[in-house]
Design a protein around this motif. Structure first.
Motif, mmCIF file in Angstrom:
data_model
loop_
_atom_site.group_PDB
_atom_site.id
_atom_site.type_symbol
_atom_site.label_atom_id
_atom_site.label_comp_id
_atom_site.label_asym_id
_atom_site.label_seq_id
_atom_site.Cartn_x
_atom_site.Cartn_y
_atom_site.Cartn_z
ATOM 1 N N LEU A 52 -19.311 49.483 28.347
ATOM 2 C CA LEU A 52 -20.169 49.506 29.526
ATOM 3 C C LEU A 52 -21.598 49.886 29.151
ATOM 4 C CD1 LEU A 52 -17.857 51.201 32.194
ATOM 5 C CD2 LEU A 52 -18.522 48.793 32.056
ATOM 6 N N LEU A 53 -21.733 50.836 28.226
ATOM 7 C CA LEU A 53 -23.071 51.205 27.759
ATOM 8 C C LEU A 53 -23.712 50.037 27.023
ATOM 9 C CD1 LEU A 53 -25.234 53.379 27.463
ATOM 10 C CD2 LEU A 53 -24.142 54.066 25.318
ATOM 11 N N ALA A 54 -22.921 49.312 26.229
ATOM 12 C CA ALA A 54 -23.447 48.137 25.525
ATOM 13 C C ALA A 54 -23.927 47.080 26.521
ATOM 14 C CB ALA A 54 -22.370 47.559 24.602
ATOM 15 N N PHE A 55 -23.142 46.863 27.592
ATOM 16 C CA PHE A 55 -23.560 45.913 28.628
ATOM 17 C C PHE A 55 -24.880 46.367 29.265
ATOM 18 C CE2 PHE A 55 -18.757 45.343 29.775
ATOM 19 C CZ PHE A 55 -18.521 44.827 28.516
ATOM 20 N N ALA A 56 -24.970 47.670 29.538
ATOM 21 C CA ALA A 56 -26.150 48.212 30.205
ATOM 22 C C ALA A 56 -27.394 48.052 29.344
ATOM 23 C CB ALA A 56 -25.926 49.689 30.536
ATOM 24 N N VAL A 57 -27.290 48.375 28.065
ATOM 25 C CA VAL A 57 -28.443 48.276 27.171
ATOM 26 C C VAL A 57 -28.884 46.824 27.029
ATOM 27 C CG1 VAL A 57 -29.230 48.619 24.802
ATOM 28 C CG2 VAL A 57 -27.851 50.370 25.923
ATOM 29 N N GLY A 58 -27.917 45.915 26.886
ATOM 30 C CA GLY A 58 -28.263 44.506 26.789
ATOM 31 C C GLY A 58 -29.004 44.007 28.016
ATOM 32 N N ASN A 59 -28.560 44.424 29.196
ATOM 33 C CA ASN A 59 -29.216 43.985 30.429
ATOM 34 C C ASN A 59 -30.557 44.680 30.650
ATOM 35 O OD1 ASN A 59 -27.626 42.025 32.328
ATOM 36 N ND2 ASN A 59 -26.078 43.285 31.310
ATOM 37 N N LEU A 60 -30.675 45.908 30.193
ATOM 38 C CA LEU A 60 -31.966 46.599 30.303
ATOM 39 C C LEU A 60 -33.026 45.869 29.482
ATOM 40 C CD1 LEU A 60 -33.651 48.985 31.277
ATOM 41 C CD2 LEU A 60 -32.829 50.283 29.289
ATOM 42 N N VAL A 61 -32.676 45.484 28.266
ATOM 43 C CA VAL A 61 -33.602 44.732 27.418
ATOM 44 C C VAL A 61 -33.892 43.366 28.039
ATOM 45 C CG1 VAL A 61 -33.901 43.686 25.142
ATOM 46 C CG2 VAL A 61 -32.891 45.947 25.331
ATOM 47 N N ALA A 62 -32.883 42.746 28.628
ATOM 48 C CA ALA A 62 -33.083 41.461 29.297
ATOM 49 C C ALA A 62 -34.095 41.589 30.431
ATOM 50 C CB ALA A 62 -31.752 40.932 29.823
ATOM 51 N N ALA A 63 -33.981 42.658 31.209
ATOM 52 C CA ALA A 63 -34.912 42.872 32.317
ATOM 53 C C ALA A 63 -36.341 43.052 31.819
ATOM 54 C CB ALA A 63 -34.484 44.097 33.130
ATOM 55 N N LEU A 64 -36.496 43.766 30.725
ATOM 56 C CA LEU A 64 -37.836 44.035 30.191
ATOM 57 C C LEU A 64 -38.466 42.808 29.549
ATOM 58 C CD1 LEU A 64 -37.233 47.578 28.634
ATOM 59 C CD2 LEU A 64 -38.229 47.008 30.858
ATOM 60 N N THR A 65 -37.671 41.779 29.293
ATOM 61 C CA THR A 65 -38.205 40.535 28.734
ATOM 62 C C THR A 65 -38.115 39.378 29.724
ATOM 63 O OG1 THR A 65 -36.051 40.202 27.632
ATOM 64 C CG2 THR A 65 -37.825 41.138 26.310
ATOM 65 N N GLY A 66 -37.905 39.697 31.001
ATOM 66 C CA GLY A 66 -37.993 38.698 32.060
ATOM 67 C C GLY A 66 -36.769 37.836 32.273
ATOM 68 N N CYS A 67 -35.613 38.246 31.731
ATOM 69 C CA CYS A 67 -34.428 37.385 31.747
ATOM 70 C C CYS A 67 -33.500 37.693 32.927
ATOM 71 C CB CYS A 67 -33.645 37.533 30.444
ATOM 72 S SG CYS A 67 -34.610 37.115 28.984
ATOM 73 N N CYS A 68 -32.537 36.794 33.106
ATOM 74 C CA CYS A 68 -31.491 37.007 34.102
ATOM 75 C C CYS A 68 -30.411 37.911 33.510
ATOM 76 C CB CYS A 68 -30.892 35.668 34.525
ATOM 77 S SG CYS A 68 -30.124 34.736 33.182
ATOM 78 N N PRO A 69 -29.478 38.425 34.325
ATOM 79 C CA PRO A 69 -28.411 39.288 33.804
ATOM 80 C C PRO A 69 -27.590 38.608 32.714
ATOM 81 C CG PRO A 69 -28.519 39.441 36.186
ATOM 82 C CD PRO A 69 -29.435 38.325 35.793
ATOM 83 N N ILE A 70 -27.143 39.410 31.744
ATOM 84 C CA ILE A 70 -26.431 38.919 30.564
ATOM 85 C C ILE A 70 -24.968 39.353 30.645
ATOM 86 C CG2 ILE A 70 -26.471 38.782 28.052
ATOM 87 C CD1 ILE A 70 -29.066 37.895 29.277
#
Length: 338
Positions: free
Chosen positions: A267-285
């Motif tokens: 769950l933490l891995a999912f969260a970190v991946g999506n946090l980085v996605a948000a900071l680079t303008g992406c949709c949820p991963i």
């Protein structure tokens, strides 16, 4: 703080400890294959989420690398995938935001950011255990519905039209209307090569917009763009789907191949991946079953393959984006449907 949690959990680099040199060639080769396969898949799903296709490539760089560092699964692949993309695209329609617009480019990262916040909350609450109460038929039915909706939305684009919206009857009506105006797409299977040597644009076949070389820009989403009650509800549904679908799939692969994963660490891995996605303008991963299965087919053994895939995508973005402008939309659409 969030960053203290990240710093505390990144030290182990779980699947790369005691790395065996005999896996190196397989992991590197598999990582390059996954990068290549991710190009059309990620670009297609990014458009379904309402943002330009290139953001699918951006979502295949830093999110996949960070996931690899945090994950306890030696083989699962993270990336832009069907269910979150479809849910976000549907949410934009509900907010009367046009797909591909500047407003969509600003709003989607906000949704992704709150998805990351929810996933961090799930991690702190040890919510991964709840997945044990979700039956495989229920999740299978949900994914089948998502797939069916995506296919019905995409079919008009095969015939030169635009993606459909709405429920079943509306999607079928849109397909029927588009079929009446079908264009000359018999050359679509030739893909980018044929686009370069034949006047396909003059024939009415759309291609993707050309992409300037370079990496994604980092910025913090404007959280005031969407009413808080609305974004919290939308992001919660996406976060639950990411948690349920990915954890169920990860555990299935783990059981099949004789290893164990730490659900809460995932769950933490999912969260970190999506946090980085948000900071680079992406949709949820989300976790990708298809790319994970391909990694297994090519005998990738550790998350080094994900790191190689992410680094390879960086090279593509820096030096190889020119080909994107030659890719016919119908080809990309056919890949998404497949």
């Amino acid at each position: 703080t969030v960053w203290e949690i990240i710093e505390m959990n990144i030290k182990p680099v779980h699947t790369l400890r005691d790395y065996k040199k005999e896996n190196l060639i397989k992991d590197i080769f598999t990582g390059i294959i996954i990068m290549a396969v991710s190009i059309p898949i990620s670009m297609g799903y990014s458009q379904i989420a309402g943002i330009p296709a290139v953001y699918g490539l951006y979502g295949s760089v830093f999110p996949i690398i960070l996931f690899a560092l945090f994950s306890t699964s030696p083989q699962f692949i993270f990336g832009v995938d069907a269910a979150p993309a479809a849910l976000v695209g549907s949410a934009l329609l509900g907010m009367n935001i046009q797909s591909g617009s500047k407003e969509a480019l600003a709003v989607v990262p906000v949704i992704t950011f709150f998805v990351a916040v929810w996933l961090i909350a799930f991690y702190l609450m040890h919510a991964g255990k709840l997945v044990n109460y979700i039956s495989a038929p229920v999740m299978g039915g949900f994914i089948t519905g998502i797939c069916s909706t995506i296919i019905l939305m995409q079919v008009p684009k095969l015939m030169g039209g635009t993606a459909g919206t709405g429920e079943l009857l509306e999607l079928l009506e849109h397909i029927e209307k588009t079929a009446e105006q079908i264009m000359a797409v018999v050359m679509m299977a030739a893909g980018a090569v044929m686009t370069q040597v034949l006047p396909m644009k003059e024939w009415g076949i759309k291609t993707l917009d050309a992409v300037s070389p370079g990496l994604p820009r980092w910025s913090f989403p404007d959280l005031t763009l969407v009413p808080m009650d609305e974004v919290v509800t939308i992001s919660l549904s996406v976060a639950v789907v990411i948690m349920a679908e990915t954890l169920l799939a990860e555990n299935n692969f783990a059981q099949k191949n004789g290893y164990r994963i730490n659900d809460n660490q995932e769950l933490l891995a999912f969260a970190v991946g999506n946090l980085v996605a948000a900071l680079t303008g992406c949709c949820p991963i989300n976790g990708s079953v298809s790319r994970t299965a391909m990694g297994e087919q090519y005998q990738g053994k550790t998350q080094l393959m994900s790191i190689v895939a992410g680094l390879s995508m960086i090279l593509l973005l820096l030096f190889g984006t020119g080909f994107i402008g030659y890719l016919p939309v119908p080809v990309l659409t056919a890949i998404v449907i497949s």
